[in-house]
Design an enzyme around this catalytic site. Structure first.
Site, short mmCIF file in Angstrom:
data_model
loop_
_atom_site.label_atom_id
_atom_site.label_comp_id
_atom_site.label_asym_id
_atom_site.label_seq_id
_atom_site.Cartn_x
_atom_site.Cartn_y
_atom_site.Cartn_z
N GLU A 248 0.89 -1.17 0.00
CA GLU A 248 0.00 0.00 0.00
C GLU A 248 0.92 1.21 0.00
OE1 GLU A 248 -1.42 3.24 1.14
OE2 GLU A 248 -1.93 2.31 3.06
N CYS A 282 -2.07 9.08 3.13
CA CYS A 282 -1.85 8.69 1.74
C CYS A 282 -3.07 8.92 0.87
CB CYS A 282 -1.41 7.23 1.67
SG CYS A 282 -2.52 6.09 2.51
#
Length: 478
Positions: A248, A282
């Site tokens: 990720e 993010c």
């Protein structure tokens, strides 16, 4: 009275120190919170041996028993919410209310994956008479996991929950800047009765830990939440031993604001969410592409709300945004702003460090940012929003997709045809329309393009931690 936890490694069911250590600093005050031990090679060797032994036991533990231990640990974390949140605010700087929410979010990951542990179904495939064909899932093996500093508790929770629910053992290297979140998780599992060796926690020099653990034959999955650059390095290292990866990675989230939306509500929502966690997310909404007919109205409301963000020490009442988590981020953000302004961007508010103590950076809005500015391609990972006008949805989608990242994307519209185009054409792993929430425990989370491989959460969340075995049993020798 609250006190920051003692910082230790956790290997084979025991807390321990190390020959070397490093300081953990409060980013709001720059005061030292504690000394964090750095694992050496001998510590990593012991952690690996413990994880190998833990795997043999845990992989044979019935799913119901695994789920019961995970749920007991989750209940303990709920009871300890305030203590964990205080630790997160002290080491990371985020406001205490946000830290409390992070604890609950982390707990929900454990609760969801505990349920999924009992739903790792195989299947029977129709076959000819005398044959029986079935599909089975097994724990992949020892997991080497790496979690970042921006969410000290919920990011380690994702990795630990997936591994333990699947029957894997895990060695977690949590972030050295923010170690307490992971330490609280391990404490809860220790108190919940997790067998020794199943969960191990180390800190130290990241490159030394990854270069030792990843090539080990018993490590069968590398799970990382981190930057794209680090993800590529670890993926290349894992490829040398044919080790599976769950990545990720970075994002640079676009927000497409269509002309039919409620401009004021969309602008306020965007400004508030942009400054959450000081933009160190993010999935943080960053590149706003706003229809030209509503651009100035949106920019005025957005800038006014962003500039009004209450910045301060996260333990103080009413604070909406704390400091950046470490001193490295301040010069990086300053350089991105300076580059954008030099190339013609308008600085609507902020743009510089704040105060004389702590790693504070003012909520910043840049408007009419040219495409050749670094910030249009580089994720700022801070409280900086980019507002640019677009002629129509075609231009908005093209510019949204004009980066190598594809983690999260957002849209504000009430038109069904616009929604359909956003779903079909925006290149992201997570798309949200009329909300800036990117994921829930029950939904799959991950990216496309340079934003990673695999998914965490949802019914897809355990797939990376499992192998698939096809079994063909014939009643007669053929």
């Amino acid at each position: 009275m609250y006190s920051y936890p003692e910082l230790k490694l956790f290997i084979n069911g025991e807390w321990r120190g190390a020959a070397e250590d490093m300081a953990v600093v409060n980013p709001a005050t720059e005061e030292e919170l504690g000394r964090l031990p750095k694992a050496g090679i001998s510590d990593l060797q012991e952690a690996l041996a413990a994880a190998e032994q833990g795997l043999r036991l845990w992989s044979r533990t019935p799913p119901r028993a695994r789920a019961d231990i995970i749920l007991r640990a989750a209940a303990l974390m709920r009871e300890r919410q305030e203590e964990i949140a205080q630790s997160i605010t002290a080491e990371h700087g985020k406001p205490l209310p946000q830290a409390r929410l992070e604890v609950i979010r982390g707990v929900e990951f454990f609760e969801w994956d505990a349920g999924e542990a009992m739903r790792v179904y195989g299947r029977v495939i129709p076959a000819a008479p005398g044959s029986h064909i079935s599909v089975h899932h097994h724990p992949i093996g020892v997991v080497a996991a790496f979690s970042p500093w921006n969410f000290p508790m919920s990011q380690p929770a994702r990795k630990i929950a997936g591994a333990l629910a699947s029957g894997c053992s895990i060695i977690l290297k949590a972030a050295e800047e923010t170690p307490a979140g992971a330490i609280h998780i391990v404490r809860a599992f220790e108190d919940a009765g997790l067998p020794a060796g199943v969960l191990n926690l180390v800190f130290g020099t990241p490159s030394e830990i990854s270069s030792y653990l990843i090539p080990q034959p018993s490590v069968r999955l590398v799970a990382l939440t981190g930057s794209t650059a680090v993800g590529r390095q670890l993926t290349a290292l894992a490829a040398q031993s044919d080790t599976r990866v769950l990545m990720e990675l970075g994002g640079h989230a676009p927000v497409i604001v269509c002309e039919d939306t409620d401009v004021e509500r969309a602008a306020i929502s965007g400004a508030v969410r942009k400054m959450r966690n000081a933009g160190q997310v993010c999935t943080s909404p960053t590149r706003f592409f706003i229809h030209q007919d509503i651009f100035e109205q949106f920019a005025e409301v957005f800038t006014r709300r962003a500039a009004a963000t209450v910045v301060g020490n996260g333990v103080e009442p009413g604070v909406e945004m704390g400091p950046l988590a470490n001193d490295r981020r301040v010069p990086v953000l300053s350089a991105l702003v300076a580059d954008a302004v030099a190339k013609g961007a308008e600085l609507r508010c902020g743009g510089a460090a704040m105060g004389e103590r702590g790693y504070f950076f003012a909520p910043t809005v840049l408007a009419n940012v040219p495409d050749n500015a670094r910030i249009m391609q580089e994720e700022p990972f801070g409280p900086i929003a980019i507002l640019n006008p677009v002629r129509d949805l075609d231009e908005a989608i093209a510019r949204a997709n004009a980066v190598p990242y594809g983690l999260a994307g957002y849209g504000f519209t009430n038109r069904a045809d616009y929604m359909a185009r956003l779903v079909d054409e925006v290149e992201v792993g997570n798309l949200s329309i009329n909300t800036l929430e990117a994921s829930l425990p029950e939904t799959p989370f991950g990216g496309v393009k340079a934003s990673g491989y695999g998914r965490e959460g949802g019914t897809e969340g355990l797939e990376s931690y499992l192998t698939i075995k096809n079994v063909w049993h014939s009643a007669e020798i053929r």
